[in-house]
Enzyme design. Structure first.
Site, PDB file in Angstrom:
ATOM      1  CE1 TYR A  59      -4.135   1.898   0.448  1.00 40.13           C
ATOM      2  CE2 TYR A  59      -2.560   3.467   1.332  1.00 40.13           C
ATOM      3  CZ  TYR A  59      -3.804   3.188   0.818  1.00 40.13           C
ATOM      4  OH  TYR A  59      -4.722   4.194   0.659  1.00 40.13           O
ATOM      5  CG  ASN A  68      -6.016   7.056   5.591  1.00 37.70           C
ATOM      6  OD1 ASN A  68      -6.293   5.856   5.790  1.00 37.70           O
ATOM      7  ND2 ASN A  68      -6.642   7.768   4.684  1.00 37.70           N
ATOM      8  CD  GLN A  72      10.228  12.353  12.650  1.00 41.39           C
ATOM      9  OE1 GLN A  72       9.128  12.090  12.191  1.00 41.39           O
ATOM     10  NE2 GLN A  72      11.314  11.730  12.257  1.00 41.39           N
ATOM     11  CG  HIS A 114       7.360  13.050   8.562  1.00 43.38           C
ATOM     12  ND1 HIS A 114       7.248  12.489   7.327  1.00 43.38           N
ATOM     13  CD2 HIS A 114       8.627  12.802   8.969  1.00 43.38           C
ATOM     14  CE1 HIS A 114       8.399  11.925   6.984  1.00 43.38           C
ATOM     15  NE2 HIS A 114       9.259  12.106   7.959  1.00 43.38           N
ATOM     16  CD  GLU A 139       9.352   6.116  12.631  1.00 42.97           C
ATOM     17  OE1 GLU A 139       8.923   7.210  13.046  1.00 42.97           O
ATOM     18  OE2 GLU A 139       9.105   5.678  11.494  1.00 42.97           O
ATOM     19  CG  HIS A 140      13.620   7.945  12.921  1.00 42.17           C
ATOM     20  ND1 HIS A 140      12.296   8.291  12.796  1.00 42.17           N
ATOM     21  CD2 HIS A 140      13.950   7.323  11.759  1.00 42.17           C
ATOM     22  CE1 HIS A 140      11.846   7.905  11.610  1.00 42.17           C
ATOM     23  NE2 HIS A 140      12.816   7.309  10.963  1.00 42.17           N
ATOM     24  CG  ASP A 152      13.724   9.632   6.883  1.00 40.97           C
ATOM     25  OD1 ASP A 152      13.606   8.659   7.644  1.00 40.97           O
ATOM     26  OD2 ASP A 152      13.437  10.809   7.216  1.00 40.97           O
ATOM     27  CG  HIS A 184      -1.671 -36.597  20.282  1.00 35.31           C
ATOM     28  ND1 HIS A 184      -3.011 -36.339  20.156  1.00 35.31           N
ATOM     29  CD2 HIS A 184      -1.026 -35.551  19.684  1.00 35.31           C
ATOM     30  CE1 HIS A 184      -3.170 -35.176  19.510  1.00 35.31           C
ATOM     31  NE2 HIS A 184      -1.980 -34.683  19.212  1.00 35.31           N
TER      32      HIS A 184
END
Lengths: 425, 425
Positions: free
Chosen positions: A121, A206, A251, A254, A319-320, A353, A412
């Site tokens: 996506y 989204n 950052q 974004h 994340e970073h 990135d 079994h």
């Protein structure tokens, strides 16, 4: 950008608890409608949400050729170079099958195979993310995925960004459809007359895309539920306030929910960074977004020591994570949770990135505590292998029957003893 | 057990589409109540669903000591042996960090760290699954998980099966709580006054547990959404009908929704297996369950060739696949989707369920097309590492700024050029 101490920061953070992706009945209704009515539903949702009536969803060869004409050569050159960088790093992640002769008559193993069909996506609308195409498709190609279907919403004229098409072509996407939103996720998960069902869906989107992905998870695999992007910069007195400010601002641009945080041990530096942020902000294009994002989530946090800074970063699990400190590698062993770690003053987030090689699809929202960057491993899966000879099985038999009987599963146990009885007969 | 051809089988299968885990409002209500009221809610749900009022959820040292007294020594011995087998296989899965000097001034890497806190759900009630404790806990221990919390519902007297407690002790669980159902999953995901929040939840459970796991996914990691157990046996004329039948029956005894399927190229063999199933069924304990399961999902499918049998198995993507054929290893390369593959006539599924070493937590319901057995890799995660020198960054700069500007993210570009300008100044 506010300067706070770690107590204040954690208090604020605890109030902003991690939000669950909730299930909107409208998202479910879209999914069920696609399951039921396939292409007809897909066409109708595309009219409703993207404002365009499409006779065919698939991007044609002519459209890709056209993109090739429109797009700048410098851009195509950059995309090809980034592809090389990504391959260089990601090919180290390719896993191979292994076998072991565990004991006499016993062979065990782990067979590794690619996932066959993957859906990617790619968000559309105002933003265009060719880099995201590369980051999602290249590890899938390296894994050996045989069919990669990309979906991305069309604009009101029924077109897709030509840069995204070029990136898809360079990366090696097999087919591209102009669909988006929850309806595209449902089409990939269940298939329609024209869209073939895939085994796994990756890529950002989204809120509706995230919800739809969570919904179809189990029916197909998914990469992760991505939240807004985050950076955490740890800076000591050797850090350049200019560079720190630039990275925080990159950052924050974004979106309004992005998070830019700096942890430092030096109050003067905190003030210098604060001043630099304010100064550089004036020169940037996306000022309103940045201002809102910094107001909501941008903080400079002062702590007592670098080790306290590392502790706080581990608690954030960003994340970073940038280590703009004198000896970043000395502190690396203490970093427990982060999507990507940038060492030193010449490794800004934007390098990761767009270019360096590691994936830019990273765990957000504290999920680095349990998940990893997107990688080749996300497109491969394992099967266990077990081979025993008769005598090896007979040696193991008492243990198996003891446990099977303890669990009340006597068939079994019987499946073992029947092989023993044969021997005795 | 019905004999069918592959067309009939696929037709039936297409009608039984993979069921989504749907979201029951009652499961959501339980989760929200635990988030809001913590231990008080946990106590009240335990009264409601498990029929017992507990003053304390935690299993005490005394209770584990007591279990040690009650449980048979043969059982403890078997558990310890299985632990050894599991360690032997799973330690091959432990991943380590790596670094590469990609070019001059460029170091990239992948840092591997264990997940810190893991919750393991073990079903209770009628069934007792000590083997599941071992299968879930041992890979977590090998990964280096520092805190493992096990939850399992209590019986009406407030007790937990002593065999499960022994397995937990041998495996190395850190704390055990007597809670179950959606409320236990919520307690692990969000934490309560007594239950510490974990980072990832693993382990099987009923429909409510599966729903709750899907719900909290994203807040915490989860292993998978487990469905009913399945076996697919491919048998040629060298296979013993007795063994095939025994293995099909062992699968069918799990529960009414279990699936036991045999694919064969020989009609006579099909009939012999059918007859053996009917005969052996008479001798087994769980006849009603087995009969229902075989009626619903048990099929012997006749196909034209072994390669057609493999194709069909790939389409099923079974949890367990037994190759009871003359040359199983020759066909192994063509198996694309299966949780575990058992080669030859002395590798019955029960061997893998209880002893051999590979994990018995496997992808069900066709999810082997995109997922793997539970493994050490489920308890570790990765962080990317990026280090560049100034000159290396300057070489990369044009590519980064081209892409950043193409995506309209000029602050990203600026975070690179600001480092260049400094150089020029």
């Amino acid at each position: 950008m506010k300067i706070v101490d770690s107590k204040q920061f954690l208090l604020e953070k605890s109030k902003r608890t991690k939000e669950d992706v909730d299930f909107d009945q409208s998202v479910l209704a879209i999914i069920r409608e696609i399951q039921k009515n396939g292409d007809v539903a897909l066409k109708s949702f595309t009219e409703q949400f993207d404002g365009v009536s499409l006779d065919s969803f698939q991007v044609t060869k002519e459209e890709i050729e056209e993109a090739n004409q429109i797009v700048d050569e410098t851009f195509i050159h950059a995309v090809k170079n980034v592809k090389k960088q990504l391959i260089d790093f990601h090919e180290k992640q390719v896993e191979t099958s292994w076998f072991m002769e565990q004991s006499e008559g016993v062979v065990l193993g782990q067979k590794v195979t690619p996932i066959e069909k993957v859906g990617v996506y790619i968000p559309g609308g105002k933003a265009s993310y060719p880099s995201t195409v590369l980051m999602n498709v290249i590890p899938a190609k390296l894994a050996g995925v045989s069919s990669i279907t990309m979906v991305t919403p069309p604009d009101e004229t029924g077109k897709v960004d030509p840069q995204v098409l070029i990136a898809a072509k360079v990366a090696g996407v097999d087919q591209i459809y102009k669909i988006g939103g929850a309806q595209a996720i449902a089409a990939l998960a269940y298939g329609t007359e024209t869209i073939e069902k895939v085994d796994k869906i990756v890529g950002p989107g989204n809120r509706y895309v995230a919800e739809a992905k969570k919904w179809v998870y189990g029916q197909v695999g998914i990469d992760m539920i991505a939240g807004p992007s985050e950076i955490c910069v740890i800076a000591d007195e050797t850090a350049s306030p200019k560079y720190v400010a630039a990275d925080l601002l990159s950052q924050a641009e974004h979106d309004e929910d992005a998070t830019a945080v700096c942890i430092t041990i030096n109050e003067q530096l905190a003030q210098n960074i604060q001043a630099e942020v304010a100064k550089q902000l004036q020169t940037l294009d996306r000022q309103t977004i940045i201002q809102t994002s910094l107001e909501r989530n941008g903080r400079i946090i002062i702590v007592e020591s670098l080790s306290k800074a590392i502790d706080l970063a581990n608690e954030i699990a960003p994340e970073h994570l940038e280590l703009m400190i004198e000896k970043p590698t000395e502190y690396l062993p203490f970093i427990k949770h982060a999507g990507a770690i940038f060492l030193g003053e010449y490794a800004p987030e934007a390098l990761g990135d767009y270019f360096a090689g590691p994936n830019h699809t990273l765990p957000t929202n504290g999920t680095a505590t349990f998940s990893s960057p997107l990688g080749v491993y996300d497109f491969m899966k394992k099967s266990s292998i077990i081979h025993y000879t008769k005598s090896a099985l007979m040696k193991a038999a008492p243990f198996i029957t003891t446990l099977a009987n303890a669990e009340g599963l006597s068939a079994h146990a019987k499946s073992i003893t029947i092989r023993k009885d044969e021997e005795d007969a």
